[in-house]
Design a protein around this motif. Structure first.
Motif, short mmCIF file in Angstrom:
data_model
loop_
_atom_site.label_atom_id
_atom_site.label_comp_id
_atom_site.label_asym_id
_atom_site.label_seq_id
_atom_site.Cartn_x
_atom_site.Cartn_y
_atom_site.Cartn_z
N HIS A 90 0.93 4.81 -3.04
CA HIS A 90 -0.23 4.72 -3.94
C HIS A 90 -0.69 6.13 -4.32
O HIS A 90 -0.56 7.07 -3.55
N THR B 77 -8.13 -6.71 -1.35
CA THR B 77 -6.74 -6.29 -1.14
C THR B 77 -6.11 -7.13 -0.02
O THR B 77 -6.74 -7.39 1.00
N LEU C 135 -5.40 0.42 1.67
CA LEU C 135 -5.92 -0.80 1.06
C LEU C 135 -7.37 -1.06 1.47
O LEU C 135 -8.17 -1.56 0.68
N GLY D 145 0.79 -1.23 0.00
CA GLY D 145 0.00 0.00 0.00
C GLY D 145 0.82 1.27 0.00
O GLY D 145 0.26 2.37 0.08
#
Length: 345
Positions: free
Chosen positions: A202, A222, A262, A199
């Motif tokens: 991002h 996820t 996530l 994660g």
């Protein structure tokens, strides 16, 4: 169509030229020793029934029999049967983060290797579902198109590494967009994207892309790999290990799992999030999530059903060894009458 089940046994064919060399050396040695005893005309009178051709025939039969047994070990398979198969399942794409932060070893043996282990175990638990694989970091890269060949999927999975993509980062939104292209020919089949990542890095558009994916019928699950405490990113050069440092401050960079990012992505696509620390829990979570999705029938697929052919080579090889028992080195009367091999002399 054919395939070789155990091609490694082809190395045994090297025994045949060795045996040929030994046989030829033995024949030369025998003739030299016989020449010391008497000349060829006298030897022929002393042993009129001895055939010069039979030893060669016997050796040829034995060598051919050995060749057949080696082919039986290789086990050639022929595609003698083609049938249409209908399957019921879903289409699933695994998007695996291969950015450098995934090299962090806060989750043994590393985040990336742990992620690949998780995907491999999930694949092992699947039934008739079709799967595809995407690698992503600063950009997304298609690794394997939608397929039912799980063995090929696991083979491609093991070869994934940060060197696949030059641009770094964790571009989740581009991975989601590439997944949408994977699903374009899936029709009404249920669609699931499983993202394996820490994660980090991002983009802000990832959550927006997840919302758009949901509108297209794609559910996103996820899986977070890494720990909240985090760790450094190792740089290996032979036996030496150093750690990635910030270019401005010169301090060692610490990378951490970002579960909140996530969870937000999964929520936007009506999916779910799970920490990847416990493999069994992850597999159970995925299986439970898939059980709640209605499966659809795939269009008919033609599959070649390869059938083993080793028994024919094995049988013929044993037949030749059995035949060798009845091949004597003296001349054969009916062959002498035909005079095919000059047996009358």
């Amino acid at each position: 169509m054919y395939e070789l089940d155990e091609s490694k046994y082809f190395y045994l064919l090297l025994l045949i030229p060795v045996l040929v060399a030994i046989f030829l050396w033995g024949e030369v040695w025998k003739r030299k020793k016989q020449a010391l005893f008497a000349d060829s005309s006298l030897l022929q009178k002393l042993s009129p029934e001895k055939s010069r051709f039979k030893p060669v025939l016997k050796f040829t039969v034995i060598a051919t029999g050995l060749f057949m047994l080696i082919l039986a070990l290789v086990n050639p398979k022929m595609g003698t049967k083609v049938e249409k198969v209908k399957r019921e399942g879903i289409d699933m794409v695994f998007a695996v983060d291969v950015s450098k932060s995934m090299l962090c070893e806060d989750m043994a043996p590393s985040r990336l290797e742990k992620g690949k282990q998780l995907v491999s175990q999930i694949i092992n638990s699947l039934g008739n579902d079709r799967i595809g694989i995407i690698a992503y970091s600063g950009s997304a890269f298609p690794v394997l198109p939608i397929t039912t060949d799980y063995n090929s999927a696991k083979m491609f999975l093991q070869g994934m590494n940060p060197g696949m993509i030059s641009s770094q980062g964790s571009n989740l939104d581009e991975a989601i967009q590439l997944t949408e292209q994977y699903f374009e020919g899936s029709g009404n089949t249920a669609k699931v994207l499983v993202m394996v990542t820490d994660g980090e890095d991002h983009s802000e558009r990832a959550q927006e892309s997840a919302t758009q994916a949901r509108k297209k019928g794609i559910k996103i699950i996820t899986i977070g790999v890494g720990t909240l405490k985090g760790g450094p990113i190792p740089i290996r050069n032979g036996n030496s290990v150093s750690y990635h440092k910030d270019k401005e401050t010169g301090e060692t960079v610490t990378t951490k799992l970002r579960p909140e990012a996530l969870e937000a992505i999964a929520k936007s696509a009506k999916g779910g999030y799970i920490n990847g620390a416990n493999t069994k829990q992850v597999v159970d979570f995925i299986r439970k999530s898939l059980n709640n999705i209605q499966k659809t029938e795939f269009e008919a697929t033609e599959l070649a059903n390869f059938q083993s052919q080793f028994q024919w080579f094995l049988g013929f090889g044993f037949f030749l060894f059995f035949l060798d028992i009845f091949l004597l080195e003296r001349k054969t009367k009916w062959v002498q009458k035909l005079d095919l091999f000059n047996e009358k002399k």
